[in-house]
Design an enzyme around this catalytic site. Structure first.
Site, PDB file in Angstrom:
ATOM      1  N   GLU A  55     -19.980 -14.465 -74.415  1.00 47.85           N
ATOM      2  CA  GLU A  55     -20.631 -14.071 -75.760  1.00 47.85           C
ATOM      3  C   GLU A  55     -21.795 -13.004 -75.459  1.00 47.85           C
ATOM      4  OE1 GLU A  55     -20.373 -18.726 -75.564  1.00 47.85           O
ATOM      5  OE2 GLU A  55     -20.455 -17.024 -74.033  1.00 47.85           O
ATOM      6  N   CYS A  76     -22.661 -22.281 -74.242  1.00 49.04           N
ATOM      7  CA  CYS A  76     -23.576 -23.269 -73.584  1.00 49.04           C
ATOM      8  C   CYS A  76     -24.821 -23.443 -74.261  1.00 49.04           C
ATOM      9  CB  CYS A  76     -23.782 -22.619 -72.080  1.00 49.04           C
ATOM     10  SG  CYS A  76     -24.716 -20.879 -72.049  1.00 49.04           S
ATOM     11  N   ALA A 155       8.899 -20.088 -51.407  1.00 50.87           N
ATOM     12  CA  ALA A 155       9.875 -18.896 -51.336  1.00 50.87           C
ATOM     13  C   ALA A 155      11.276 -19.320 -50.543  1.00 50.87           C
ATOM     14  CB  ALA A 155       9.319 -17.805 -50.867  1.00 50.87           C
ATOM     15  N   SER A 169      11.667 -15.206 -41.115  1.00 58.39           N
ATOM     16  CA  SER A 169      11.459 -15.468 -42.521  1.00 58.39           C
ATOM     17  C   SER A 169      11.263 -14.398 -43.157  1.00 58.39           C
ATOM     18  CB  SER A 169      10.289 -16.473 -42.808  1.00 58.39           C
ATOM     19  OG  SER A 169       9.143 -15.998 -42.133  1.00 58.39           O
ATOM     20  N   ARG A 185      -2.193 -14.620 -56.441  1.00 61.76           N
ATOM     21  CA  ARG A 185      -3.174 -14.925 -55.709  1.00 61.76           C
ATOM     22  C   ARG A 185      -4.674 -14.419 -56.359  1.00 61.76           C
ATOM     23  NH1 ARG A 185      -1.557 -12.451 -49.685  1.00 61.76           N
ATOM     24  NH2 ARG A 185      -0.034 -14.029 -49.097  1.00 61.76           N
ATOM     25  N   GLU A 295       0.184 -21.753 -50.232  1.00 64.28           N
ATOM     26  CA  GLU A 295       1.387 -21.179 -49.986  1.00 64.28           C
ATOM     27  C   GLU A 295       2.200 -21.607 -48.679  1.00 64.28           C
ATOM     28  OE1 GLU A 295       1.333 -16.788 -49.898  1.00 64.28           O
ATOM     29  OE2 GLU A 295      -0.461 -16.778 -51.005  1.00 64.28           O
ATOM     30  N   HIS A 299       4.545 -28.897 -44.226  1.00 60.37           N
ATOM     31  CA  HIS A 299       3.994 -29.990 -43.934  1.00 60.37           C
ATOM     32  C   HIS A 299       2.749 -30.193 -44.957  1.00 60.37           C
ATOM     33  CE1 HIS A 299       6.009 -31.585 -40.327  1.00 60.37           C
ATOM     34  NE2 HIS A 299       6.173 -30.249 -39.886  1.00 60.37           N
ATOM     35  N   SER A 303       2.615 -32.817 -47.807  1.00 63.48           N
ATOM     36  CA  SER A 303       1.244 -34.074 -47.887  1.00 63.48           C
ATOM     37  C   SER A 303       0.808 -33.879 -49.331  1.00 63.48           C
ATOM     38  CB  SER A 303       0.337 -33.667 -46.858  1.00 63.48           C
ATOM     39  OG  SER A 303      -0.368 -32.352 -47.144  1.00 63.48           O
TER      40      SER A 303
END
Length: 365
Positions: A55, A76, A155, A169, A185, A295, A299, A303
């Protein structure tokens, strides 16, 4: 002003707000459009670091007397580093304020709307509310649950692999897909990887090739802090923030090495699988993180999925097939029944270079 016109200008304000994603945390990303007689007078959005507010940016550009202000979040009502935006709007001479959402922050929570109405302004609420809610999902999640909104990126080959049996990879996905990952990102407050990924890939995790100065915080979930400080993250920790989330019994010598490298260390509880995912997210939420881009690796992703903490899943599928000997995209989830599998709903699908990007939102069990 007709409801259709209100929706049109509010969508404009929400689009402006999106420019602040990843740059304004822990504040919300807000957009403001000032309109008089159907003509846009000025536009503004929350600036990097959260100040000045949308604003104030828009009002500084024009004489707003008699105008309508379209604001994607309730102005606010509290004094902080700047005066309340609700009072600034009143003082500017606007006669009407249209908002998308009530700010759930306890310092606001309807007080901004009340301040505007008490001054005699016409206030219209809940215009394009769902779009505004989607945009600020991270801010709202942190206020409601104390943790950031979590996007998990995978990916994968067509058969769900992230690497060959030898660990190769680079590169499964196309240059266009990798460029999109950098753009993703930039729209998040922080990027998260696990210690295994940090060791195996020696990632940098910065935004590259987009001509942008903004960089997300780079975070590694590393219970034992067993990562070489001579890697890319350690060597650049004084240039772009690196946070390491670790166990309370992490070796003191490892802690000191990372402190000397310029990283920030965050203590977190552990269980038999490593760091407790919900505790880790609470720690990051306490530090102000609202949008977290995970990314991997497999594991860490598993999780978060097991703990039902993945809010959005973005998968890049490449036209390659590796076979069962390749490394799977996710570690075991411990499922024995299909009904217990995490459930996501497709929200977007597009071709990116030679790959397919599909985006999924979590569905409650």
């Amino acid at each position: 002003m007709s409801p259709e016109r209100d929706s049109h200008f509010m969508r404009h304000a929400i689009g402006l707000a999106a420019r602040g994603l990843g740059r304004v945390w822990p504040n919300p990303a807000v957009g403001c459009v000032l309109v008089r007689d159907g003509r846009v007078l000025a536009r503004g959005w929350t600036q990097p670091g959260g100040r000045p507010h949308a604003e104030a940016v828009a009002l500084a550009k024009c004489d707003a007397r008699g105008a309508t202000a379209y604001v994607s979040l309730e102005p606010c009502a509290h004094h902080g580093l700047t005066p309340p935006c609700a009072k600034t709007l009143v003082d500017s001479g606007v006669v009407r304020v249209v908002t998308a959402l009530t700010d759930p922050d306890s310092r606001v929570a309807g007080r901004g709307h009340a301040m505007l109405r008490a001054a005699g302004l016409d206030v219209v609420e809940n215009v394009e509310a769902q779009a505004a809610r989607t945009l600020n999902a991270g801010f709202l999640m942190r206020l409601a649950q104390g943790r950031p909104w979590v996007t998990l990126k995978l990916a994968l080959t067509l058969d769900g692999r992230i690497a060959t049996v030898t660990g190769e990879s680079r590169w499964i996905t196309s240059p266009e897909a990798r460029r999109m990952v950098h753009a993703l990102r930039a729209r998040h407050d922080a990027v998260l990887v696990g210690a295994g990924t940090a060791r195996a890939d020696n990632p940098d995790l910065r935004v590259r090739d987009l001509g942008m100065m903004h960089q997300p915080v780079r975070i590694v979930a590393a219970p034992r802090l067993d990562i070489d400080t001579q890697g890319r993250l350690g060597q650049s920790a004084r240039e772009v923030p690196v946070w390491l989330v670790h166990a309370s019994n992490a070796p003191e010598d490892a802690r000191q090495r990372w402190r000397d490298a310029g990283a920030e260390l965050l203590d977190c509880g552990t269980n038999s699988d490593g760091l407790v995912p919900d505790q880790m997210l609470q720690v990051l939420g306490q530090r102000g993180i609202t949008r977290l881009f995970c990314e991997g690796g497999g594991h860490l992703g598993a999780s978060l999925l097991r703990a039902e903490l993945v809010d959005e899943l973005i998968v890049f599928s490449a036209g390659k097939v590796i076979g069962s000997e390749g490394r799977p995209g996710l570690a075991q989830l411990g499922l024995t029944q299909l009904v217990d599998a995490p459930h996501f709903k497709l929200t977007a699908l597009q071709q990116i270079g030679d790959d397919i990007a599909h985006i999924w939102s979590r569905q409650p069990q």
